[in-house]
Design a protein around this motif. Structure first.
Motif, PDB file in Angstrom:
ATOM      1  N   ALA A   8      11.588  27.918  24.165  1.00 58.04           N
ATOM      2  CA  ALA A   8      10.765  27.390  25.248  1.00 58.04           C
ATOM      3  C   ALA A   8      10.821  28.323  26.461  1.00 58.04           C
ATOM      4  N   ILE A   9       9.658  28.771  26.889  1.00 55.40           N
ATOM      5  CA  ILE A   9       9.551  29.688  28.023  1.00 55.40           C
ATOM      6  C   ILE A   9       8.561  29.101  29.022  1.00 55.40           C
ATOM      7  N   LEU A  10       8.896  29.154  30.307  1.00 58.74           N
ATOM      8  CA  LEU A  10       7.998  28.719  31.372  1.00 58.74           C
ATOM      9  C   LEU A  10       7.521  29.950  32.130  1.00 58.74           C
ATOM     10  N   VAL A  11       6.216  30.075  32.289  1.00 57.18           N
ATOM     11  CA  VAL A  11       5.597  31.198  33.009  1.00 57.18           C
ATOM     12  C   VAL A  11       4.997  30.656  34.298  1.00 57.18           C
ATOM     13  N   LEU A  21      -2.358  36.294  29.851  1.00 58.49           N
ATOM     14  CA  LEU A  21      -1.844  37.463  29.124  1.00 58.49           C
ATOM     15  C   LEU A  21      -0.394  37.237  28.691  1.00 58.49           C
ATOM     16  N   ILE A  22       0.448  36.783  29.604  1.00 61.97           N
ATOM     17  CA  ILE A  22       1.855  36.555  29.278  1.00 61.97           C
ATOM     18  C   ILE A  22       1.980  35.461  28.218  1.00 61.97           C
ATOM     19  N   LEU A  23       1.220  34.374  28.363  1.00 64.20           N
ATOM     20  CA  LEU A  23       1.256  33.307  27.364  1.00 64.20           C
ATOM     21  C   LEU A  23       0.851  33.828  25.988  1.00 64.20           C
ATOM     22  N   ALA A  24      -0.197  34.642  25.933  1.00 68.59           N
ATOM     23  CA  ALA A  24      -0.653  35.185  24.641  1.00 68.59           C
ATOM     24  C   ALA A  24       0.420  36.036  23.991  1.00 68.59           C
ATOM     25  N   VAL A  25       1.078  36.880  24.773  1.00 65.63           N
ATOM     26  CA  VAL A  25       2.139  37.743  24.237  1.00 65.63           C
ATOM     27  C   VAL A  25       3.300  36.895  23.725  1.00 65.63           C
ATOM     28  N   LEU A  26       3.723  35.923  24.512  1.00 67.02           N
ATOM     29  CA  LEU A  26       4.862  35.093  24.124  1.00 67.02           C
ATOM     30  C   LEU A  26       4.552  34.249  22.892  1.00 67.02           C
ATOM     31  N   ARG A  27       3.382  33.679  22.849  1.00 61.22           N
ATOM     32  CA  ARG A  27       3.004  32.859  21.695  1.00 61.22           C
ATOM     33  C   ARG A  27       2.886  33.714  20.435  1.00 61.22           C
ATOM     34  N   ARG A  28       2.383  34.930  20.589  1.00 56.58           N
ATOM     35  CA  ARG A  28       2.311  35.859  19.450  1.00 56.58           C
ATOM     36  C   ARG A  28       3.711  36.160  18.914  1.00 56.58           C
ATOM     37  N   ALA A  32       7.401  28.979  22.339  1.00 55.89           N
ATOM     38  CA  ALA A  32       6.666  27.812  22.824  1.00 55.89           C
ATOM     39  C   ALA A  32       6.544  27.976  24.331  1.00 55.89           C
ATOM     40  N   ALA A  33       5.522  28.698  24.753  1.00 60.66           N
ATOM     41  CA  ALA A  33       5.354  29.035  26.158  1.00 60.66           C
ATOM     42  C   ALA A  33       4.363  28.099  26.824  1.00 60.66           C
ATOM     43  N   GLU A  34       4.681  27.753  28.066  1.00 63.88           N
ATOM     44  CA  GLU A  34       3.772  26.966  28.889  1.00 63.88           C
ATOM     45  C   GLU A  34       3.746  27.581  30.276  1.00 63.88           C
ATOM     46  N   ALA A  35       2.692  27.257  31.044  1.00 67.50           N
ATOM     47  CA  ALA A  35       2.503  27.951  32.309  1.00 67.50           C
ATOM     48  C   ALA A  35       2.241  26.996  33.455  1.00 67.50           C
ATOM     49  N   ALA A  36       2.546  27.489  34.657  1.00 60.96           N
ATOM     50  CA  ALA A  36       2.288  26.775  35.894  1.00 60.96           C
ATOM     51  C   ALA A  36       1.713  27.756  36.902  1.00 60.96           C
ATOM     52  N   ALA A  37       0.802  27.257  37.734  1.00 59.68           N
ATOM     53  CA  ALA A  37       0.190  28.095  38.758  1.00 59.68           C
ATOM     54  C   ALA A  37       0.788  27.856  40.138  1.00 59.68           C
ATOM     55  N   THR A  38       1.474  26.721  40.307  1.00 57.75           N
ATOM     56  CA  THR A  38       2.019  26.362  41.616  1.00 57.75           C
ATOM     57  C   THR A  38       3.487  25.971  41.491  1.00 57.75           C
ATOM     58  N   PRO A  39       4.225  26.058  42.576  1.00 61.17           N
ATOM     59  CA  PRO A  39       5.626  25.621  42.538  1.00 61.17           C
ATOM     60  C   PRO A  39       5.786  24.146  42.163  1.00 61.17           C
ATOM     61  N   LEU A 115       8.173  43.226  28.381  1.00 60.24           N
ATOM     62  CA  LEU A 115       8.234  41.791  28.615  1.00 60.24           C
ATOM     63  C   LEU A 115       8.791  41.069  27.398  1.00 60.24           C
ATOM     64  N   ALA A 116       8.264  41.395  26.232  1.00 61.00           N
ATOM     65  CA  ALA A 116       8.727  40.747  24.996  1.00 61.00           C
ATOM     66  C   ALA A 116      10.208  41.018  24.758  1.00 61.00           C
ATOM     67  N   GLU A 117      10.661  42.239  25.038  1.00 60.25           N
ATOM     68  CA  GLU A 117      12.074  42.583  24.845  1.00 60.25           C
ATOM     69  C   GLU A 117      12.968  41.823  25.831  1.00 60.25           C
ATOM     70  N   ALA A 118      12.539  41.722  27.093  1.00 61.25           N
ATOM     71  CA  ALA A 118      13.334  40.999  28.092  1.00 61.25           C
ATOM     72  C   ALA A 118      13.461  39.527  27.717  1.00 61.25           C
ATOM     73  N   VAL A 119      12.374  38.929  27.253  1.00 58.33           N
ATOM     74  CA  VAL A 119      12.409  37.521  26.853  1.00 58.33           C
ATOM     75  C   VAL A 119      13.300  37.340  25.633  1.00 58.33           C
ATOM     76  N   ALA A 120      13.138  38.211  24.645  1.00 58.49           N
ATOM     77  CA  ALA A 120      13.956  38.101  23.429  1.00 58.49           C
ATOM     78  C   ALA A 120      15.437  38.215  23.754  1.00 58.49           C
ATOM     79  N   THR A 121      15.791  39.125  24.624  1.00 57.36           N
ATOM     80  CA  THR A 121      17.184  39.308  24.993  1.00 57.36           C
ATOM     81  C   THR A 121      17.723  38.071  25.709  1.00 57.36           C
ATOM     82  N   CYS A 122      16.944  37.533  26.621  1.00 58.32           N
ATOM     83  CA  CYS A 122      17.381  36.324  27.332  1.00 58.32           C
ATOM     84  C   CYS A 122      17.510  35.136  26.393  1.00 58.32           C
ATOM     85  N   CYS A 123      16.623  35.019  25.439  1.00 59.45           N
ATOM     86  CA  CYS A 123      16.643  33.862  24.540  1.00 59.45           C
ATOM     87  C   CYS A 123      17.685  33.994  23.442  1.00 59.45           C
TER      88      CYS A 123
END
Length: 133
Positions: A8-11, A21-28, A32-39, A115-123
């Motif tokens: 699970a990733i929050l963008v 773009l980030i959601l497409a990369v993560l989902r590929r 399970a990525a979801e996004a928010a535009a505001t705090p 981006l994909a490498e940073a996410v993979a490492t964190c997860c």
């Protein structure tokens, strides 16, 4: 607090094109990525799900407050979610390097593989993400 869902990733980014773009990369990559535009939207999603990582553009209106909330979420043990900051370069320094919970800072424009490498490492549960440069 339960352990984060490692897929699970929050963008959080105000730009709809960057979010898409980030959601497409993560989902590929199988996340399970979801996004928010505001705090406010981000904090609601943040409370509802145990994200393994949060990708944040802290320059949004209220971004500093949101960054602080995400950093202090873990109570005494530190943040429960790892933060990846995606932002524009500062003229003389990277102000987010060394902040609690920030495991990677990617400057726009960035390579999608970084981006994909940073996410993979964190997860993967490692202590820190590699320097993508």
């Amino acid at each position: 607090m339960n352990a984060p869902d490692r897929n699970a990733i929050l963008v959080i980014d105000p730009d709809p094109s960057i979010r898409a773009l980030i959601l497409a990369v993560l989902r590929r990559e199988g996340y399970a990525a979801e996004a928010a535009a505001t705090p406010d939207e981000a904090l609601r999603l943040h409370r509802d799900r145990q994200h393994a990582a949060v990708i944040l553009e802290p320059r949004i209106h209220g971004g500093d407050v949101l960054l602080h909330a995400l950093q202090t979420d873990g109570g005494g043990d530190g943040p429960s979610r790892k933060l990846i900051v995606v932002t524009t370069p500062e003229p003389f320094h990277a102000p987010y390097d060394g902040h609690p919970g920030v495991h990677a800072v990617l400057f726009k424009p960035f390579f999608l593989n970084d981006l994909a490498e940073a996410v993979a490492t964190c997860c993967d549960g490692r202590e820190s993400c590699p320097d993508p440069s």
